[in-house]
Every structure is written in structure tokens, then in C-alpha cells.
Write a protein that holds these residues in place. Structure first.
Motif, PDB file in Angstrom:
ATOM      1  N   ARG A  62       0.837  -1.206   0.000  1.00 19.88           N
ATOM      2  CA  ARG A  62       0.000   0.000   0.000  1.00 19.88           C
ATOM      3  C   ARG A  62       0.869   1.252   0.000  1.00 19.88           C
ATOM      4  NH1 ARG A  62      -3.283   0.106   4.673  1.00 19.88           N
ATOM      5  NH2 ARG A  62      -4.313   1.910   3.760  1.00 19.88           N
ATOM      6  N   GLY A  63       1.975   1.211   0.715  1.00 21.45           N
ATOM      7  CA  GLY A  63       2.893   2.342   0.720  1.00 21.45           C
ATOM      8  C   GLY A  63       3.488   2.586  -0.654  1.00 21.45           C
ATOM      9  N   VAL A  64       3.757   1.526  -1.389  1.00 19.25           N
ATOM     10  CA  VAL A  64       4.285   1.660  -2.744  1.00 19.25           C
ATOM     11  C   VAL A  64       3.229   2.288  -3.650  1.00 19.25           C
ATOM     12  CG1 VAL A  64       5.190   0.403  -4.744  1.00 19.25           C
ATOM     13  CG2 VAL A  64       5.927  -0.232  -2.447  1.00 19.25           C
ATOM     14  N   LEU A  65       1.972   1.931  -3.450  1.00 17.44           N
ATOM     15  CA  LEU A  65       0.899   2.561  -4.234  1.00 17.44           C
ATOM     16  C   LEU A  65       0.824   4.059  -3.947  1.00 17.44           C
ATOM     17  CD1 LEU A  65      -1.899  -0.151  -4.015  1.00 17.44           C
ATOM     18  CD2 LEU A  65      -0.623   0.542  -6.053  1.00 17.44           C
ATOM     19  N   ALA A  66       0.994   4.445  -2.703  1.00 16.41           N
ATOM     20  CA  ALA A  66       0.998   5.872  -2.358  1.00 16.41           C
ATOM     21  C   ALA A  66       2.184   6.572  -3.018  1.00 16.41           C
ATOM     22  CB  ALA A  66       1.043   6.049  -0.843  1.00 16.41           C
ATOM     23  N   LEU A  67       3.326   5.904  -3.049  1.00 17.13           N
ATOM     24  CA  LEU A  67       4.507   6.470  -3.695  1.00 17.13           C
ATOM     25  C   LEU A  67       4.289   6.640  -5.199  1.00 17.13           C
ATOM     26  CD1 LEU A  67       7.426   7.432  -3.414  1.00 17.13           C
ATOM     27  CD2 LEU A  67       8.139   5.047  -3.746  1.00 17.13           C
ATOM     28  N   ILE A  68       3.657   5.669  -5.831  1.00 21.12           N
ATOM     29  CA  ILE A  68       3.335   5.771  -7.261  1.00 21.12           C
ATOM     30  C   ILE A  68       2.445   6.986  -7.502  1.00 21.12           C
ATOM     31  CG2 ILE A  68       1.995   4.700  -9.138  1.00 21.12           C
ATOM     32  CD1 ILE A  68       3.067   1.974  -8.126  1.00 21.12           C
ATOM     33  N   ALA A  69       1.437   7.165  -6.665  1.00 25.61           N
ATOM     34  CA  ALA A  69       0.545   8.316  -6.816  1.00 25.61           C
ATOM     35  C   ALA A  69       1.320   9.619  -6.677  1.00 25.61           C
ATOM     36  CB  ALA A  69      -0.584   8.248  -5.784  1.00 25.61           C
ATOM     37  N   LEU A  70       2.196   9.686  -5.697  1.00 23.22           N
ATOM     38  CA  LEU A  70       2.993  10.891  -5.490  1.00 23.22           C
ATOM     39  C   LEU A  70       3.884  11.180  -6.696  1.00 23.22           C
ATOM     40  CD1 LEU A  70       3.998  13.206  -3.669  1.00 23.22           C
ATOM     41  CD2 LEU A  70       5.675  11.580  -2.734  1.00 23.22           C
ATOM     42  N   VAL A  71       4.533  10.171  -7.221  1.00 23.97           N
ATOM     43  CA  VAL A  71       5.401  10.340  -8.395  1.00 23.97           C
ATOM     44  C   VAL A  71       4.593  10.853  -9.586  1.00 23.97           C
ATOM     45  CG1 VAL A  71       6.764   9.050 -10.102  1.00 23.97           C
ATOM     46  CG2 VAL A  71       7.191   8.729  -7.661  1.00 23.97           C
ATOM     47  N   CYS A  72       3.408  10.310  -9.781  1.00 22.63           N
ATOM     48  CA  CYS A  72       2.556  10.765 -10.890  1.00 22.63           C
ATOM     49  C   CYS A  72       2.148  12.221 -10.716  1.00 22.63           C
ATOM     50  CB  CYS A  72       1.327   9.871 -11.021  1.00 22.63           C
ATOM     51  SG  CYS A  72       1.709   8.239 -11.659  1.00 22.63           S
ATOM     52  N   LEU A  73       1.787  12.600  -9.515  1.00 24.11           N
ATOM     53  CA  LEU A  73       1.410  13.993  -9.258  1.00 24.11           C
ATOM     54  C   LEU A  73       2.607  14.930  -9.443  1.00 24.11           C
ATOM     55  CD1 LEU A  73      -0.974  13.489  -6.212  1.00 24.11           C
ATOM     56  CD2 LEU A  73      -1.595  13.952  -8.597  1.00 24.11           C
ATOM     57  N   LEU A  74       3.793  14.478  -9.064  1.00 24.93           N
ATOM     58  CA  LEU A  74       5.004  15.275  -9.276  1.00 24.93           C
ATOM     59  C   LEU A  74       5.318  15.405 -10.772  1.00 24.93           C
ATOM     60  CD1 LEU A  74       7.287  14.015  -6.359  1.00 24.93           C
ATOM     61  CD2 LEU A  74       6.214  16.276  -6.599  1.00 24.93           C
ATOM     62  N   ALA A  75       5.068  14.346 -11.540  1.00 23.02           N
ATOM     63  CA  ALA A  75       5.301  14.403 -12.991  1.00 23.02           C
ATOM     64  C   ALA A  75       4.398  15.445 -13.639  1.00 23.02           C
ATOM     65  CB  ALA A  75       5.076  13.021 -13.615  1.00 23.02           C
ATOM     66  N   VAL A  76       3.132  15.454 -13.259  1.00 17.18           N
ATOM     67  CA  VAL A  76       2.201  16.446 -13.811  1.00 17.18           C
ATOM     68  C   VAL A  76       2.592  17.845 -13.342  1.00 17.18           C
ATOM     69  CG1 VAL A  76      -0.205  17.222 -13.859  1.00 17.18           C
ATOM     70  CG2 VAL A  76       0.324  14.786 -14.096  1.00 17.18           C
TER      71      VAL A  76
END
Length: 168
Positions: A13-27
Motif C-alpha cells: 500500500r505504501g508503494v501505491l501511495a509512492l506511485i501516486a505521489l510520483v505521478c502527481l510530481l510528474a504532472v
């Protein structure tokens, strides 16, 4: 003694949160490049923003819902969207970037049909052709190459999450 698993095994679940954060940082990075440095986006650039935001939402749902099934479905959704992102980045680089006008492509029609461009123009407004957007570079590489690499990293991360789930 139980063997220690990978980070993916211990905290999916923590990795999923990290993926979301990375995507938001990319945008966020794309918006800074657009609004502060005049790197104008084409329809394929905007479509990739949509995919990053969709991945973030799907990953956050998997993170927020503690159920194992929700996490698994979320990871599969992240993988599918990331593979779509890879395909869109490759298409943008190999085909669209060589076209003087990328109007009326499937992505252009998608953006028109959803109304995203008029609803949130600072985020989704197309302001360049694909050929114009291809001239924008970051550390010598076109933006779509960086985007494709990030989508590939997200897909690999999702695959590792899925693999570790099978080990349990």
C-alpha cells in the motif's frame, strides 16, 4: 524465522501511495515546464497528463482501501494505465512528433469529447502541434522519452507488486 521480503512485499500500500505521489510530481513538473519555461504541450502530452492523473487516482484508491482485493485491483489498474502511457509516449515519439498537425487523432478527439481542455485549460489545454512539442528537450531528450521511461518504471513497480503478492 520468517524470511524478510522486499519492500514491495512488506508495504504494497505504501508503494501505491509512492506511485501516486510520483505521478502527481510528474504532472506538476509538466505544468512548471509549460507555464514557467514556455514548453507548450501537444494533444499527446496532455493525454499523458491524463494518464498520470488516472494512475494517481487508481493508486490512491488502492492505498486508501485496506482490503487486499482492492490493492490487487488497483495495482492491475496502475499496470494497465502505465502500459497505455508507454504506448502513447512511443506513438508520440515515433509517429506524432513527425506530423506537422496532430489534430483529429484519437487523442485529440478524446480531449474534445471529455471537455477537459475547456474545463481546466491551465492543465489540459493543447497549445502546440506534436512537431512543435517534439522540439522541447530536457537534458537532451524529448519530453515524451522521459515520460515513457517514467511510465515504464511505474509498470515495472506494479509488476513487482503483483509478483510479490503471488509469493505470499
Amino acid at each position: 524465522m520468517k524470511p524478510r521480503g522486499s519492500v514491495f512485499h512488506r508495504m504494497p500500500r505504501g508503494v501505491l501511495a509512492l506511485i501516486a505521489l510520483v505521478c502527481l510530481l510528474a504532472v506538476s513538473g509538466a505544468l512548471v515546464a509549460q507555464h514557467a519555461f514556455d514548453m507548450l504541450p501537444c494533444p499527446w502530452c496532455i493525454f499523458q497528463r491524463v494518464l498520470y492523473l488516472a494512475i494517481a487516482v487508481v493508486a490512491l484508491i488502492g492505498w486508501a482501501i485496506a482490503a487486499r482485493t482492492a490493492s490487487l485491483l488497483s495495482t492491475l489498474g496502475v499496470l494497465a494505465l502505465a502500459l497505455g502511457g508507454i504506448a502513447s509516449a512511443v506513438f508520440q515519439h515515433q509517429v506524432a512528433a513527425k506530423d506537422a498537425s496532430c489534430a483529429f487523432t484519437v487523442v485529440d478527439r478524446f480531449l474534445s469529447a471529455t471537455g477537459l481542455e475547456t474545463a481546466l485549460p491551465f492543465l489540459f489545454q493543447v497549445t502546440a502541434t506534436c512537431m512543435e512539442a517534439a522540439s522541447a528537450r530536457l537534458l537532451g531528450l524529448p519530453f515524451e522519452v522521459w515520460s515513457g521511461a517514467l511510465f515504464a518504471l511505474i509498470a515495472l513497480t506494479a509488476l513487482l507488486l503483483l509478483r510479490d503478492r503471488k509469493l505470499r
